[in-house]
Design an enzyme around this catalytic site. Structure first.
Site, short mmCIF file in Angstrom:
data_model
loop_
_atom_site.label_atom_id
_atom_site.label_comp_id
_atom_site.label_asym_id
_atom_site.label_seq_id
_atom_site.Cartn_x
_atom_site.Cartn_y
_atom_site.Cartn_z
N HIS A 325 -10.88 -11.24 26.13
CA HIS A 325 -9.73 -10.35 25.95
C HIS A 325 -8.85 -10.45 27.18
O HIS A 325 -9.34 -10.60 28.29
CB HIS A 325 -10.23 -8.90 25.78
CG HIS A 325 -9.19 -7.98 25.21
ND1 HIS A 325 -8.23 -7.40 25.99
CD2 HIS A 325 -8.96 -7.57 23.94
CE1 HIS A 325 -7.45 -6.65 25.22
NE2 HIS A 325 -7.87 -6.74 23.98
N ASP A 382 -12.69 -7.34 17.49
CA ASP A 382 -12.67 -8.12 16.27
C ASP A 382 -14.03 -8.71 15.90
O ASP A 382 -14.20 -9.21 14.80
CB ASP A 382 -11.67 -9.27 16.39
CG ASP A 382 -10.25 -8.74 16.46
OD1 ASP A 382 -9.95 -7.82 15.68
OD2 ASP A 382 -9.47 -9.23 17.28
N1 ACO Z 1 -14.46 -18.83 23.72
C1 ACO Z 1 -14.65 -19.77 24.66
N2 ACO Z 1 -14.00 -19.82 25.83
C2 ACO Z 1 -13.10 -18.87 26.06
C3 ACO Z 1 -12.84 -17.85 25.13
C4 ACO Z 1 -13.57 -17.85 23.93
N3 ACO Z 1 -13.38 -16.91 23.00
N4 ACO Z 1 -11.88 -17.03 25.62
C5 ACO Z 1 -11.54 -17.51 26.80
N5 ACO Z 1 -12.28 -18.63 27.09
C6 ACO Z 1 -12.25 -19.42 28.32
C7 ACO Z 1 -11.05 -20.32 28.37
O1 ACO Z 1 -11.34 -21.59 27.81
C8 ACO Z 1 -10.77 -20.38 29.84
O2 ACO Z 1 -11.72 -21.24 30.41
P1 ACO Z 1 -11.30 -22.18 31.68
O3 ACO Z 1 -11.02 -21.21 32.79
O4 ACO Z 1 -12.50 -23.02 31.90
O5 ACO Z 1 -10.08 -22.93 31.25
C9 ACO Z 1 -11.13 -18.96 30.33
O6 ACO Z 1 -12.11 -18.48 29.40
C10 ACO Z 1 -9.94 -18.01 30.35
O7 ACO Z 1 -9.30 -18.05 29.09
P2 ACO Z 1 -7.79 -17.63 28.81
O8 ACO Z 1 -7.37 -18.19 27.50
O9 ACO Z 1 -6.97 -17.97 30.01
O10 ACO Z 1 -7.89 -16.05 28.75
P3 ACO Z 1 -6.79 -15.07 28.17
O11 ACO Z 1 -7.02 -13.78 28.82
O12 ACO Z 1 -5.43 -15.66 28.26
O13 ACO Z 1 -7.14 -15.03 26.61
C11 ACO Z 1 -7.95 -14.37 24.51
C12 ACO Z 1 -7.66 -13.94 25.96
C13 ACO Z 1 -6.69 -14.99 23.86
C14 ACO Z 1 -8.33 -13.15 23.70
C15 ACO Z 1 -9.09 -15.41 24.51
O14 ACO Z 1 -10.24 -14.84 25.12
C16 ACO Z 1 -9.42 -15.92 23.11
O15 ACO Z 1 -8.79 -16.87 22.64
N6 ACO Z 1 -10.43 -15.30 22.44
C17 ACO Z 1 -10.76 -15.68 21.08
C18 ACO Z 1 -9.76 -15.06 20.09
C19 ACO Z 1 -9.95 -13.57 19.91
O16 ACO Z 1 -11.08 -13.10 19.72
N7 ACO Z 1 -8.84 -12.84 19.93
C20 ACO Z 1 -8.87 -11.37 19.73
C21 ACO Z 1 -8.46 -10.63 20.96
S1 ACO Z 1 -8.65 -8.88 20.76
C22 ACO Z 1 -7.29 -8.39 19.89
O17 ACO Z 1 -6.27 -9.01 19.85
C23 ACO Z 1 -7.36 -7.08 19.17
#
Ligand code: ACO
Length: 448
Positions: A325, A382
């Protein structure tokens, strides 16, 4: 018409930041500028840059607004590191366990928990306004059978405004509570009608004797020749889903509602824009992605351990949906509540859902894995909400609609808060221009 007692002014008790003696010092081109520092009621710190451009000529650049406070708000507090979420100061855990969706909505919109008479009056208004204008029923016929319910929902909310022109600008409290109740009541009628339309079934009229959540389930699942009676555990789980989605401060759709409202667009138009913002898969569509992911794992026979290994493989570009998140760097408190609710509901219904087994195993494996630990990736709201909604019988393309019904009180609260601020300005961010420099127009025969 009988009106409730005086409504509390939105957030008057906490609607201020503390000025401090601290100053942020900024040096540009050898010149030093001091910027005031403000502290919120929970100790959060903000550098006030409102005079930055006029004094320095510079703007800030913050792609995605991750470091930008777009407003001061007294509605919802989140501490993403501690996993804390509170509506108007009340912990989400207490509201999910003890409150109803209608009461929590009143709290969000008007700033205080309602008294008995205030709640009774709000409920009466919700019942009174649960029908949509008969002419609006015909508008459903204009949509193709496979229209996405979010397209129908945003269009219909805008259309509602056309049927209620006197409520577009509810300036006083009694008119505002009317507008809020109408929107909250009619959104579920429209949502259920859009589902019925997709099935080719007749729209089911709401029932005056039912409370908010059972009334919605009745409109979704009853047939003219067969009334639907939901189990209390189903009603309770859906009530919790709606409460947990009711607000989440300046997320994409709420910021959209505030942005649109800042041009003094009416409440209905602003909320319809919020529905459009919520539609995107990165916002309201993630719970559907969780179900798709679990479906694929089960269909392929892959073990949760093998799937997690693929997620960790940098070349795979696969994410563990429902994990991570932007704000929470700890367990999303909403996911904790829904995990229990999901388990409880499936047990009571006697449903053994393989999806829940796989989800729990994925969570167990991920939470022990250094990839997820190091990146502070925990289950978000979610991860379990989709499993609950699927077990209730809500189709996946209606998941974002359920999110919209839940988020509506938050949108209304933010629209109202922004409108009540005497200093409200139109939202108009700046940009750093990186395009072509000045060049002369070329007639078409000289262009290459
Ligand atoms: N699975 C695997 N790796 C992940 C995940 C995940 N779900 N989420 C983040 N990471 C990793 C990224 O690959 C990144 O790794 P790195 O540093 O080696 O490159 C690191 O964690 C940081 O990720 P970001 O994308 O920069 O984090 P951000 O805060 O921008 O993204 C987000 C948050 C979009 C929710 C992300 O965690 C994600 O895509 N999750 C899956 C989708 C999801 O469940 N969305 C619902 C959010 S809740 C809502 O909207 C109500």
């Amino acid at each position: 018409m009988k009106r409730p007692g005086p409504l509390p002014e939105a957030g008057t008790k906490t609607m201020s930041t503390e000025a401090t003696n601290d100053r942020a010092v900024l040096t540009i081109g050898g010149k030093t500028y001091e910027l005031p520092v403000k502290i919120g009621t929970e100790g959060e710190m903000a550098i006030d840059i409102t005079s930055l451009r006029s004094t320095t000529g510079a703007i800030t650049l913050d792609d995605g607004y991750g470091n930008t406070g777009s407003c001061e708000s007294a509605i919802t507090f989140i501490d993403g590191d501690q996993g804390i979420l509170r509506y108007r100061g009340y912990p989400i855990e207490q509201l999910a366990e003890q409150s109803t969706f209608v009461e929590s909505s009143y709290l969000l919109i008007f700033g205080e928990l309602p008294t008995g008479p205030q709640l009774a009056e709000f409920r009466r208004l919700l019942c009174e306004h649960e029908f949509i204008h008969e002419d609006m029923r015909h508008q459903f016929e204009g949509f193709p059978p496979n229209a996405h319910p979010m397209a129908i929902l945003s269009a219909m909310i805008n259309a509602l405004g056309a049927y209620e022109p006197d409520l577009l600008e509810p300036e006083d409290d009694s008119r505002f509570i009317d507008a809020a109740a109408r929107l909250m009541s009619k959104i579920r009628t429209v949502a259920a009608a859009s589902y019925k339309k997709s099935l080719g079934q007749p729209m089911i009229y709401p029932r005056y004797d039912l409370q908010y959540v059972p009334n919605f389930l009745h409109m979704m699942f009853s047939k003219p020749n067969h009334p639907h009676q939901p189990l209390p555990e189903v009603v309770s789980a859906l009530r919790q889903i709606l409460i947990l989605h009711a607000d989440h401060e300046q997320n994409c759709s709420t910021s959209t509602v505030r942005m649109v409202g800042s041009s003094q667009a009416n409440l209905y138009a602003s909320v319809a824009s919020g529905v459009c913002a919520l539609w995107g898969p990165l916002h309201g569509g993630a719970n559907q992605a969780v179900i798709d992911m679990l479906d694929q794992i089960i269909a392929s026979g892959e073990t949760p351990e093998a799937f997690i290994a693929r997620v960790k493989d940098r070349n795979s570009k696969i994410r563990l949906m429902g994990f991570g998140h932007r704000v929470y760097k700890n367990y999303d408190p909403r996911a904790k509540i829904l995990k229990v609710a999901c388990d409880r509901m499936l047990n009571k219904l006697g449903i053994h859902d393989r999806m829940l087994d796989v989800a729990m195993k994925l969570e167990e494996v991920a939470l022990k894995d250094s990839y997820f630990i190091d990146r502070k990736l925990y289950p978000n709201v979610d991860f379990y909400s989709g499993i609950i909604m699927k077990a209730i019988g809500i189709p996946t393309d209606m998941f974002p609609v359920m999110f919209a019904i839940g988020r509506l009180p938050g949108w209304i609260a933010h629209w109202r808060e922004a409108h009540l601020q005497p200093s409200q300005k139109i939202h108009r961010p700046r940009q750093l221009y990186i395009g072509a420099r000045m060049r002369d127009y070329q007639p078409i025969d000289r262009r290459r």
